[in-house]
Motif scaffolding. Structure first.
Motif, mmCIF file in Angstrom:
data_model
loop_
_atom_site.group_PDB
_atom_site.id
_atom_site.type_symbol
_atom_site.label_atom_id
_atom_site.label_comp_id
_atom_site.label_asym_id
_atom_site.label_seq_id
_atom_site.Cartn_x
_atom_site.Cartn_y
_atom_site.Cartn_z
ATOM 1 N N VAL A 1 0.836 -1.205 0.000
ATOM 2 C CA VAL A 1 0.000 0.000 0.000
ATOM 3 C C VAL A 1 0.869 1.253 0.000
ATOM 4 O O VAL A 1 0.608 2.215 -0.736
ATOM 5 N N ALA B 1 0.980 4.047 -2.961
ATOM 6 C CA ALA B 1 0.577 5.408 -2.596
ATOM 7 C C ALA B 1 1.669 6.413 -2.943
ATOM 8 O O ALA B 1 1.382 7.534 -3.396
ATOM 9 N N LEU C 1 1.324 9.516 -5.411
ATOM 10 C CA LEU C 1 1.653 10.851 -4.914
ATOM 11 C C LEU C 1 2.625 11.569 -5.847
ATOM 12 O O LEU C 1 2.435 12.753 -6.177
#
Length: 327
Positions: free
Chosen positions: A42, A46, A50
Protein backbone atom coordinates in the motif's frame (compact mmCIF):
# COMPACT_ATOMS: atom_id res chain seq x y z
CA UNK A 1 16.63 6.14 34.72
CA UNK A 2 14.35 3.20 33.95
CA UNK A 3 13.41 2.71 30.33
CA UNK A 4 9.74 2.64 29.43
CA UNK A 5 9.09 -0.44 27.25
CA UNK A 6 7.30 1.69 24.68
CA UNK A 7 9.88 4.49 24.57
CA UNK A 8 10.85 5.19 20.99
CA UNK A 9 14.54 5.40 19.99
CA UNK A 10 14.58 9.22 19.47
CA UNK A 11 12.99 9.83 22.88
CA UNK A 12 15.26 7.28 24.54
CA UNK A 13 18.30 8.94 23.00
CA UNK A 14 17.24 12.35 24.29
CA UNK A 15 16.92 11.14 27.87
CA UNK A 16 20.17 9.19 27.70
CA UNK A 17 18.94 5.59 28.04
CA UNK A 18 19.28 2.61 25.68
CA UNK A 19 16.57 2.39 23.03
CA UNK A 20 14.39 -0.64 22.34
CA UNK A 21 12.62 -1.35 19.07
CA UNK A 22 8.83 -1.41 19.15
CA UNK A 23 8.13 -0.41 15.55
CA UNK A 24 5.88 -2.84 13.65
CA UNK A 25 8.17 -2.39 10.63
CA UNK A 26 10.91 -4.24 12.55
CA UNK A 27 8.83 -7.41 12.52
CA UNK A 28 10.04 -10.48 14.40
CA UNK A 29 7.36 -13.06 13.59
CA UNK A 30 5.33 -14.30 10.59
CA UNK A 31 2.10 -12.60 11.68
CA UNK A 32 3.69 -9.17 12.03
CA UNK A 33 5.78 -9.62 8.89
CA UNK A 34 2.69 -10.51 6.87
CA UNK A 35 1.02 -7.30 8.05
CA UNK A 36 4.17 -5.37 7.09
CA UNK A 37 4.16 -6.92 3.61
CA UNK A 38 0.61 -5.68 2.98
CA UNK A 39 1.45 -2.28 4.42
CA UNK A 40 4.55 -2.06 2.20
CA UNK A 41 2.46 -2.74 -0.92
CA UNK A 42 0.00 0.00 0.00
CA UNK A 43 2.79 2.42 0.93
CA UNK A 44 4.76 2.16 -2.31
CA UNK A 45 1.67 2.31 -4.51
CA UNK A 46 0.58 5.41 -2.60
CA UNK A 47 4.04 6.93 -3.08
CA UNK A 48 3.90 6.34 -6.85
CA UNK A 49 0.44 7.93 -7.03
CA UNK A 50 1.65 10.85 -4.91
CA UNK A 51 4.66 11.48 -7.18
CA UNK A 52 2.60 11.27 -10.38
CA UNK A 53 -0.28 13.44 -9.17
CA UNK A 54 2.01 15.90 -7.41
CA UNK A 55 4.28 16.08 -10.44
CA UNK A 56 1.35 16.77 -12.78
CA UNK A 57 0.09 19.52 -10.49
CA UNK A 58 3.49 21.20 -10.38
CA UNK A 59 3.90 20.81 -14.15
CA UNK A 60 0.46 22.30 -14.84
CA UNK A 61 1.07 25.19 -12.46
CA UNK A 62 4.37 26.07 -14.14
CA UNK A 63 3.57 25.21 -17.76
CA UNK A 64 0.22 26.95 -17.99
CA UNK A 65 0.68 29.91 -15.71
CA UNK A 66 -0.43 33.26 -17.14
CA UNK A 67 0.42 36.81 -16.27
CA UNK A 68 -2.77 38.42 -17.57
CA UNK A 69 -6.51 37.96 -17.10
CA UNK A 70 -7.28 36.29 -20.41
CA UNK A 71 -9.40 33.16 -20.11
CA UNK A 72 -7.42 30.04 -21.13
CA UNK A 73 -8.59 27.66 -23.82
CA UNK A 74 -11.42 25.41 -22.61
CA UNK A 75 -11.34 21.65 -23.15
CA UNK A 76 -14.74 19.95 -23.18
CA UNK A 77 -14.04 16.29 -22.48
CA UNK A 78 -11.40 13.77 -23.50
CA UNK A 79 -12.83 10.22 -23.56
CA UNK A 80 -9.46 8.47 -23.67
CA UNK A 81 -8.08 10.46 -20.75
CA UNK A 82 -11.26 9.94 -18.75
CA UNK A 83 -11.09 6.18 -19.33
CA UNK A 84 -7.47 6.15 -18.16
CA UNK A 85 -8.04 8.10 -14.96
CA UNK A 86 -11.04 5.91 -14.15
CA UNK A 87 -9.46 2.56 -15.04
CA UNK A 88 -6.09 3.09 -13.34
CA UNK A 89 -7.52 3.87 -9.85
CA UNK A 90 -9.97 0.98 -10.28
CA UNK A 91 -7.11 -1.42 -11.01
CA UNK A 92 -5.07 -0.11 -8.07
CA UNK A 93 -7.96 -0.34 -5.59
CA UNK A 94 -8.90 -3.81 -6.87
CA UNK A 95 -5.33 -5.02 -6.44
CA UNK A 96 -5.15 -3.67 -2.88
CA UNK A 97 -8.55 -5.18 -2.06
CA UNK A 98 -7.52 -8.63 -3.29
CA UNK A 99 -4.06 -8.37 -1.70
CA UNK A 100 -5.55 -7.49 1.69
CA UNK A 101 -8.44 -9.97 1.54
CA UNK A 102 -6.16 -12.90 0.73
CA UNK A 103 -4.07 -12.21 3.85
CA UNK A 104 -6.86 -11.42 6.32
CA UNK A 105 -7.61 -15.02 7.26
CA UNK A 106 -3.92 -15.81 7.83
CA UNK A 107 -3.35 -12.70 9.95
CA UNK A 108 -6.49 -13.34 12.00
CA UNK A 109 -6.41 -17.13 12.43
CA UNK A 110 -2.92 -18.24 11.44
CA UNK A 111 -1.62 -21.81 11.23
CA UNK A 112 -2.76 -24.50 13.72
CA UNK A 113 -1.47 -23.45 17.17
CA UNK A 114 0.95 -25.45 19.32
CA UNK A 115 -0.06 -23.60 22.50
CA UNK A 116 -3.10 -21.65 23.70
CA UNK A 117 -2.79 -18.92 26.32
CA UNK A 118 -5.69 -17.17 28.04
CA UNK A 119 -5.13 -13.39 28.18
CA UNK A 120 -7.15 -11.10 30.46
CA UNK A 121 -6.88 -7.33 30.52
CA UNK A 122 -7.43 -5.77 33.95
CA UNK A 123 -6.88 -2.14 34.87
CA UNK A 124 -3.89 -1.78 34.52
CA UNK A 125 -2.03 -4.98 33.73
CA UNK A 126 -2.29 -8.19 31.72
CA UNK A 127 -2.89 -11.64 33.20
CA UNK A 128 -1.74 -14.75 31.32
CA UNK A 129 -2.88 -18.32 31.96
CA UNK A 130 -0.90 -21.14 30.34
CA UNK A 131 -2.12 -24.59 29.23
CA UNK A 132 -1.02 -26.23 32.50
CA UNK A 133 -2.80 -23.63 34.65
CA UNK A 134 0.30 -21.59 35.49
CA UNK A 135 -0.26 -17.83 35.49
CA UNK A 136 1.88 -14.73 35.09
CA UNK A 137 1.27 -11.00 35.18
CA UNK A 138 2.43 -8.52 32.52
CA UNK A 139 5.11 -10.90 31.19
CA UNK A 140 4.19 -13.59 28.66
CA UNK A 141 6.71 -16.38 28.09
CA UNK A 142 6.49 -18.30 24.80
CA UNK A 143 8.66 -20.85 22.97
CA UNK A 144 10.47 -19.64 19.86
CA UNK A 145 9.10 -20.88 16.54
CA UNK A 146 5.73 -22.02 17.88
CA UNK A 147 2.32 -20.61 17.00
CA UNK A 148 0.67 -19.30 20.16
CA UNK A 149 -3.10 -18.90 20.10
CA UNK A 150 -4.26 -16.03 22.33
CA UNK A 151 -7.78 -16.06 23.77
CA UNK A 152 -8.23 -12.46 24.86
CA UNK A 153 -10.86 -10.94 27.14
CA UNK A 154 -11.23 -8.17 29.73
CA UNK A 155 -12.37 -8.13 33.34
CA UNK A 156 -13.46 -4.49 33.43
CA UNK A 157 -13.25 -2.08 30.46
CA UNK A 158 -12.20 -2.22 26.82
CA UNK A 159 -8.49 -2.93 26.33
CA UNK A 160 -6.36 -3.85 23.33
CA UNK A 161 -3.50 -6.37 23.40
CA UNK A 162 -0.70 -5.33 21.05
CA UNK A 163 2.91 -6.44 20.67
CA UNK A 164 3.88 -4.53 17.49
CA UNK A 165 6.82 -6.72 16.44
CA UNK A 166 4.87 -9.98 16.80
CA UNK A 167 1.39 -9.25 15.43
CA UNK A 168 -1.63 -7.00 15.16
CA UNK A 169 -3.72 -5.77 18.03
CA UNK A 170 -6.47 -7.90 19.60
CA UNK A 171 -9.35 -6.18 21.38
CA UNK A 172 -10.11 -7.30 24.93
CA UNK A 173 -13.83 -6.84 25.61
CA UNK A 174 -15.62 -7.56 28.91
CA UNK A 175 -17.77 -10.68 28.64
CA UNK A 176 -16.46 -11.52 25.17
CA UNK A 177 -13.50 -13.59 23.99
CA UNK A 178 -11.45 -12.52 20.99
CA UNK A 179 -8.89 -14.74 19.33
CA UNK A 180 -5.53 -13.99 17.72
CA UNK A 181 -2.05 -15.42 17.47
CA UNK A 182 1.63 -14.56 17.68
CA UNK A 183 4.88 -16.33 16.89
CA UNK A 184 8.43 -15.22 17.57
CA UNK A 185 10.99 -16.22 14.95
CA UNK A 186 13.96 -15.64 17.24
CA UNK A 187 14.67 -15.48 20.99
CA UNK A 188 14.37 -12.11 22.65
CA UNK A 189 12.18 -9.73 24.60
CA UNK A 190 9.37 -7.97 22.76
CA UNK A 191 7.45 -5.08 24.26
CA UNK A 192 3.76 -4.29 24.01
CA UNK A 193 1.12 -1.89 25.24
CA UNK A 194 -2.60 -1.65 25.76
CA UNK A 195 -3.61 0.22 22.61
CA UNK A 196 -7.04 1.37 23.83
CA UNK A 197 -7.53 4.24 26.27
CA UNK A 198 -8.71 2.41 29.38
CA UNK A 199 -8.55 4.87 32.25
CA UNK A 200 -6.27 7.13 34.25
CA UNK A 201 -3.26 4.79 34.26
CA UNK A 202 -3.62 3.49 30.71
CA UNK A 203 -0.04 4.59 30.01
CA UNK A 204 1.28 2.05 32.53
CA UNK A 205 -0.52 -0.97 31.03
CA UNK A 206 2.54 -2.34 29.29
CA UNK A 207 3.63 -5.92 28.77
CA UNK A 208 6.58 -7.88 27.53
CA UNK A 209 6.89 -11.18 25.72
CA UNK A 210 9.91 -13.35 26.47
CA UNK A 211 10.61 -15.72 23.58
CA UNK A 212 12.78 -18.58 24.84
CA UNK A 213 13.91 -22.02 23.71
CA UNK A 214 11.59 -25.01 24.06
CA UNK A 215 13.68 -26.30 26.97
CA UNK A 216 13.52 -22.98 28.80
CA UNK A 217 9.78 -22.79 28.19
CA UNK A 218 9.20 -26.23 29.69
CA UNK A 219 11.33 -25.27 32.69
CA UNK A 220 9.21 -22.13 33.08
CA UNK A 221 5.96 -24.13 32.97
CA UNK A 222 7.22 -26.71 35.44
CA UNK A 223 8.28 -24.03 37.91
CA UNK A 224 11.92 -25.05 38.02
CA UNK A 225 13.72 -23.60 41.09
CA UNK A 226 15.30 -20.19 40.41
CA UNK A 227 19.08 -19.73 40.52
CA UNK A 228 20.19 -19.81 44.14
CA UNK A 229 17.16 -21.82 45.24
CA UNK A 230 13.82 -20.72 46.68
CA UNK A 231 13.65 -18.32 49.62
CA UNK A 232 10.01 -19.04 50.42
CA UNK A 233 7.21 -21.45 49.64
CA UNK A 234 3.51 -21.03 49.04
CA UNK A 235 1.32 -22.54 51.76
CA UNK A 236 -2.38 -22.78 52.55
CA UNK A 237 -4.30 -23.27 55.77
CA UNK A 238 -1.35 -22.36 58.00
CA UNK A 239 -1.88 -19.69 60.71
CA UNK A 240 -0.20 -16.44 59.70
CA UNK A 241 2.30 -14.62 61.89
CA UNK A 242 1.89 -11.41 59.87
CA UNK A 243 -1.17 -10.15 58.00
CA UNK A 244 -1.08 -7.62 55.16
CA UNK A 245 -4.20 -6.07 53.67
CA UNK A 246 -4.81 -4.87 50.12
CA UNK A 247 -7.13 -1.87 49.89
CA UNK A 248 -9.04 0.16 47.34
CA UNK A 249 -6.75 3.04 48.31
CA UNK A 250 -4.14 1.08 46.30
CA UNK A 251 -1.91 0.38 49.28
CA UNK A 252 -0.56 -2.61 51.16
CA UNK A 253 -1.39 -2.16 54.85
CA UNK A 254 1.10 -2.24 56.41
CA UNK A 255 3.52 -1.62 53.55
CA UNK A 256 6.61 -2.58 55.58
CA UNK A 257 6.67 -5.61 57.86
CA UNK A 258 9.22 -7.76 59.68
CA UNK A 259 9.15 -11.51 60.20
CA UNK A 260 11.34 -14.44 61.16
CA UNK A 261 12.42 -17.44 59.14
CA UNK A 262 9.58 -19.95 59.30
CA UNK A 263 6.87 -17.29 59.67
CA UNK A 264 3.88 -17.28 57.36
CA UNK A 265 2.82 -13.97 55.79
CA UNK A 266 -0.79 -13.65 54.63
CA UNK A 267 -2.11 -11.08 52.16
CA UNK A 268 -5.85 -10.50 51.92
CA UNK A 269 -7.75 -8.41 49.40
CA UNK A 270 -10.01 -6.27 51.58
CA UNK A 271 -11.26 -4.09 48.73
CA UNK A 272 -13.36 -4.47 45.61
CA UNK A 273 -10.51 -3.93 43.12
CA UNK A 274 -8.34 -6.70 41.71
CA UNK A 275 -4.83 -7.01 43.18
CA UNK A 276 -1.91 -9.42 43.29
CA UNK A 277 1.47 -9.89 44.97
CA UNK A 278 4.51 -10.12 42.70
CA UNK A 279 7.99 -10.27 44.20
CA UNK A 280 10.95 -8.55 42.55
CA UNK A 281 13.03 -11.54 43.62
CA UNK A 282 12.12 -14.65 41.63
CA UNK A 283 13.10 -16.76 44.64
CA UNK A 284 9.76 -15.93 46.30
CA UNK A 285 6.51 -17.24 44.74
CA UNK A 286 4.01 -14.67 43.55
CA UNK A 287 0.23 -14.79 43.77
CA UNK A 288 -2.34 -15.20 41.07
CA UNK A 289 -5.00 -12.55 40.50
CA UNK A 290 -6.70 -11.81 43.82
CA UNK A 291 -10.35 -10.78 43.88
CA UNK A 292 -12.21 -9.41 46.89
CA UNK A 293 -11.75 -11.68 49.91
CA UNK A 294 -8.98 -13.81 48.35
CA UNK A 295 -5.90 -14.63 50.42
CA UNK A 296 -2.32 -15.58 49.59
CA UNK A 297 0.14 -17.13 52.07
CA UNK A 298 3.91 -17.52 51.88
CA UNK A 299 6.28 -19.17 54.36
CA UNK A 300 9.79 -17.72 54.31
CA UNK A 301 12.70 -20.14 54.61
CA UNK A 302 15.59 -17.72 54.23
CA UNK A 303 16.51 -14.41 55.84
CA UNK A 304 16.65 -11.30 53.70
CA UNK A 305 14.76 -8.24 52.52
CA UNK A 306 12.12 -8.88 49.88
CA UNK A 307 10.25 -6.25 47.87
CA UNK A 308 6.98 -6.85 46.09
CA UNK A 309 4.40 -4.97 44.05
CA UNK A 310 0.81 -5.19 42.89
CA UNK A 311 1.36 -5.38 39.14
CA UNK A 312 -2.12 -4.06 38.41
CA UNK A 313 -1.37 -0.85 40.29
CA UNK A 314 2.38 -0.52 39.90
CA UNK A 315 1.92 2.97 38.45
CA UNK A 316 0.26 3.94 41.75
CA UNK A 317 3.39 2.77 43.59
CA UNK A 318 1.47 -0.01 45.35
CA UNK A 319 4.54 -1.66 46.84
CA UNK A 320 5.58 -3.42 50.02
CA UNK A 321 8.69 -4.75 51.73
CA UNK A 322 9.29 -7.70 54.05
CA UNK A 323 12.42 -8.03 56.18
CA UNK A 324 13.00 -11.60 57.35
CA UNK A 325 15.51 -12.27 60.11
CA UNK A 326 16.99 -15.41 61.68
CA UNK A 327 17.76 -18.74 60.13
Amino acid sequence: MALSPMMTPPVATLVGVPAVSVTPLDCAGPNACDIVSVYTSVFWIAMVVLVIVGGLLVYAALRFRRTDDREPAQVHGNPRLEIVWTAVPLVIVSFLFVRTTLRMDYVRNGPPPQQTVQVTGIQWAWSFKYPNGKTSISTLTIPVGQVIRLQVTSKDVLHSFWVPRLGGQIYAKPGFQNSGWIEASQPGTYYGQCNELCGLYHFSMTLQVNAVSAEQYQAFLSGAPPPGGAAAEKVTGVPAAVNVGQTDALKFVPATVTAKVGDVIEWKNNGSLVHNVVFDNGQVPSSETMNQGDTFEVKFTRAGTYSYVCKFHEANNMRGTITVSGG
